[in-house]
Design an enzyme around this catalytic site. Structure first.
Site, PDB file in Angstrom:
ATOM      1  N   THR A 181      -6.860  -7.898   9.858  1.00  0.00           N
ATOM      2  CA  THR A 181      -6.740  -9.043   9.527  1.00  0.00           C
ATOM      3  C   THR A 181      -5.364  -9.598   9.647  1.00  0.00           C
ATOM      4  OG1 THR A 181      -6.210  -8.498   7.043  1.00  0.00           O
ATOM      5  CG2 THR A 181      -8.612  -9.055   7.793  1.00  0.00           C
ATOM      6  N   GLY A 182      -4.481  -8.833  10.254  1.00  0.00           N
ATOM      7  CA  GLY A 182      -3.122  -9.361  10.592  1.00  0.00           C
ATOM      8  C   GLY A 182      -3.044  -9.687  12.187  1.00  0.00           C
ATOM      9  N   VAL A 183      -2.276  -8.744  12.705  1.00  0.00           N
ATOM     10  CA  VAL A 183      -1.836  -8.836  14.145  1.00  0.00           C
ATOM     11  C   VAL A 183      -3.188  -8.981  15.030  1.00  0.00           C
ATOM     12  CG1 VAL A 183      -1.222  -7.496  16.304  1.00  0.00           C
ATOM     13  CG2 VAL A 183       0.382  -7.845  14.296  1.00  0.00           C
ATOM     14  N   TYR A 184      -4.449  -8.478  14.638  1.00  0.00           N
ATOM     15  CA  TYR A 184      -5.520  -8.178  15.413  1.00  0.00           C
ATOM     16  C   TYR A 184      -6.499  -9.596  14.903  1.00  0.00           C
ATOM     17  CZ  TYR A 184      -4.855  -3.435  17.144  1.00  0.00           C
ATOM     18  OH  TYR A 184      -4.462  -2.417  18.069  1.00  0.00           O
TER      19      TYR A 184
ATOM     20  N   GLY B 114       3.425  -4.554  11.130  1.00  0.00           N
ATOM     21  CA  GLY B 114       2.351  -4.665  10.094  1.00  0.00           C
ATOM     22  C   GLY B 114       2.662  -3.543   9.108  1.00  0.00           C
TER      23      GLY B 114
ATOM     24  N   ASP C  17       0.967  -0.664   9.765  1.00  0.00           N
ATOM     25  CA  ASP C  17       1.415   0.453  10.458  1.00  0.00           C
ATOM     26  C   ASP C  17       2.817   0.794  10.334  1.00  0.00           C
ATOM     27  OD1 ASP C  17       0.628   1.361  13.887  1.00  0.00           O
ATOM     28  OD2 ASP C  17       0.971   2.616  12.087  1.00  0.00           O
TER      29      ASP C  17
ATOM     30  N   ILE D 185       0.647  -1.101  -0.001  1.00  0.00           N
ATOM     31  CA  ILE D 185      -0.119   0.035   0.078  1.00  0.00           C
ATOM     32  C   ILE D 185       0.922   1.177   0.115  1.00  0.00           C
ATOM     33  CG2 ILE D 185      -0.252   0.353   2.345  1.00  0.00           C
ATOM     34  CD1 ILE D 185      -3.367   0.912   2.064  1.00  0.00           C
TER      35      ILE D 185
HETATM   36  N1  APR Z   1       0.803  -2.978   2.330  1.00  0.00           N
HETATM   37  C1  APR Z   1      -0.650  -3.494   2.336  1.00  0.00           C
HETATM   38  N2  APR Z   1      -0.963  -4.494   3.351  1.00  0.00           N
HETATM   39  C2  APR Z   1      -0.119  -4.689   4.367  1.00  0.00           C
HETATM   40  C3  APR Z   1       1.132  -4.222   4.263  1.00  0.00           C
HETATM   41  C4  APR Z   1       1.633  -3.343   3.457  1.00  0.00           C
HETATM   42  N3  APR Z   1       3.011  -2.796   3.154  1.00  0.00           N
HETATM   43  N4  APR Z   1       1.766  -4.956   5.536  1.00  0.00           N
HETATM   44  C5  APR Z   1       0.762  -5.726   6.109  1.00  0.00           C
HETATM   45  N5  APR Z   1      -0.278  -5.775   5.310  1.00  0.00           N
HETATM   46  C6  APR Z   1      -1.676  -6.411   5.451  1.00  0.00           C
HETATM   47  C7  APR Z   1      -1.449  -7.782   6.228  1.00  0.00           C
HETATM   48  O1  APR Z   1      -1.240  -8.753   5.454  1.00  0.00           O
HETATM   49  C8  APR Z   1      -2.972  -7.612   6.952  1.00  0.00           C
HETATM   50  O2  APR Z   1      -3.601  -8.237   5.673  1.00  0.00           O
HETATM   51  O3  APR Z   1      -2.353  -5.677   6.260  1.00  0.00           O
HETATM   52  C9  APR Z   1      -3.356  -6.120   6.942  1.00  0.00           C
HETATM   53  C10 APR Z   1      -3.396  -5.495   8.355  1.00  0.00           C
HETATM   54  O4  APR Z   1      -2.672  -6.382   9.131  1.00  0.00           O
HETATM   55  P1  APR Z   1      -1.847  -5.535  10.471  1.00  0.00           P
HETATM   56  O5  APR Z   1      -0.881  -4.665   9.814  1.00  0.00           O
HETATM   57  O6  APR Z   1      -1.206  -6.631  11.459  1.00  0.00           O
HETATM   58  O7  APR Z   1      -2.947  -4.590  11.159  1.00  0.00           O
HETATM   59  P2  APR Z   1      -4.058  -5.017  12.198  1.00  0.00           P
HETATM   60  O8  APR Z   1      -4.479  -6.627  11.985  1.00  0.00           O
HETATM   61  O9  APR Z   1      -5.274  -4.340  11.977  1.00  0.00           O
HETATM   62  O10 APR Z   1      -3.295  -5.130  13.612  1.00  0.00           O
HETATM   63  C11 APR Z   1      -3.051  -3.641  13.880  1.00  0.00           C
HETATM   64  O11 APR Z   1      -1.017  -4.032  14.370  1.00  0.00           O
HETATM   65  O12 APR Z   1       0.868  -3.149  13.378  1.00  0.00           O
HETATM   66  C12 APR Z   1       0.154  -3.080  14.495  1.00  0.00           C
HETATM   67  O13 APR Z   1       0.176  -0.981  15.287  1.00  0.00           O
HETATM   68  C13 APR Z   1      -0.623  -1.937  14.620  1.00  0.00           C
HETATM   69  O14 APR Z   1      -1.493  -2.458  16.919  1.00  0.00           O
HETATM   70  C14 APR Z   1      -1.762  -2.160  15.496  1.00  0.00           C
HETATM   71  C15 APR Z   1      -1.795  -3.874  15.010  1.00  0.00           C
END
Ligand code: APR
Length: 175
Positions: free
Chosen positions: A120-123, A34, A36, A13
Site C-alpha cells: 500500500t506504499g510504493v507498490y 518505506g 523495508d 512496526i
Molecule cells: N512501520 C509500519 N508501517 C510502515 C512503516 C513503519 N516504520 N514505514 C512505512 N510503513 C507503511 C507505509 O505507510 C505503507 O502503508 O508500510 C506500508 C507499505 O509501504 P512500503 O514500505 O512502501 O511497501 P510496499 O508498498 O509494499 O512497496 C515495497 O518499497 O521499500 C520498498 O524495498 C521495498 O521495493 C519494495 C517496495
C-alpha cells in the site's frame, strides 16, 4: 465478531516486541525504502547479510530471518504485488503474502506476528481494498489455527487506522 486474536496498532512496526514482524520487501530482499528501509535500519547489518543468503523472494512468497537488533525475534520478508490496475492477479498475490507469512509463523511455532500494509506504499495498492484482503485472509487462516495468539495489523498513520477499523467492523456485520 472478528477473531479476538486480531489487533490494530498505530505506529512504527520496528518498535514491536513480537515473535515476528513482516517486512514489505522487494524480490532482491536486500532492502529498500518505506517499511523495508525502516526494518533494515533498526535491525542493523546482520539482517541484510542473512537476506543475501536467501536467493531473493518471488511475489506472494515469504522467507524468514532472525530479527537482529529489532525487539522482534524474527522478520518474515514477503514481496507484495505492484498495483497495475487490478487485472493482473494483484488480489491473489497479496492474499498469498498474508497466507504464506502466517504459514511460516506456524511452521516456526511463533505465537505473535505483526503485518504492515503490504503493497500500500510504493507498490500503490489501494489501501482499503488491500485491508479487506488482509483481514479476510487472516480471519480465514485463524479459523483453522489455534497456535497463533496475536495477529497485529500495524497502521502507519491515522488514515490507515480508520481504514482497518472500518474493515474490521464490516467483518462483524458480515458474520
Ligand atoms: N512501520 C509500519 N508501517 C510502515 C512503516 C513503519 N516504520 N514505514 C512505512 N510503513 C507503511 C507505509 O505507510 C505503507 O502503508 O508500510 C506500508 C507499505 O509501504 P512500503 O514500505 O512502501 O511497501 P510496499 O508498498 O509494499 O512497496 C515495497 O518499497 O521499500 C520498498 O524495498 C521495498 O521495493 C519494495 C517496495
Amino acid at each position: 465478531m472478528p477473531d479476538p486474536r486480531i489487533e490494530l496498532f498505530e505506529g512504527d512496526i520496528t518498535t514491536l516486541a513480537v515473535d515476528a514482524i513482516v517486512n514489505a520487501a522487494n524480490p532482491t530482499l536486500l532492502g529498500g525504502g518505506g517499511v523495508d528501509g525502516a526494518i533494515h535500519r533498526a535491525a542493523g547489518p546482520g539482517l541484510r547479510a542473512e537476506c543475501a543468503t536467501l536467493g531473493g523472494c518471488r511475489t506472494g512468497e515469504a522467507k524468514i530471518t532472525k530479527g537482529y537488533n529489532l525487539p522482534a525475534r524474527h522478520v518474515i520478508h514477503t514481496v507484495g504485488p505492484v498495483w497495475r490496475g487490478g487485472g493482473h492477479g494483484e488480489a491473489e498475490a497479496l492474499a498469498a503474502c498474508y497466507r504464506h507469512s502466517l504459514a511460516l509463523a506456524i511452521e516456526h511455532r511463533l505465537a505473535s506476528i505483526a503485518f504492515p500494509g503490504i503493497s500500500t506504499g510504493v507498490y500503490g495498492y489501494p489501501p482499503e481494498e488491500a485491508a479487506r484482503i488482509a483481514v479476510a485472509e487472516v480471519e480465514r487462516f485463524l479459523t483453522g489455527d489455534t497456535s497463533l495468539e496475536r495477529v497485529i495489523f500495524v497502521c502507519f498513520g491515522r488514515q490507515a487506522t480508520e481504514i482497518y477499523r472500518g474493515v474490521l467492523s464490516d467483518s462483524i456485520h458480515s458474520r
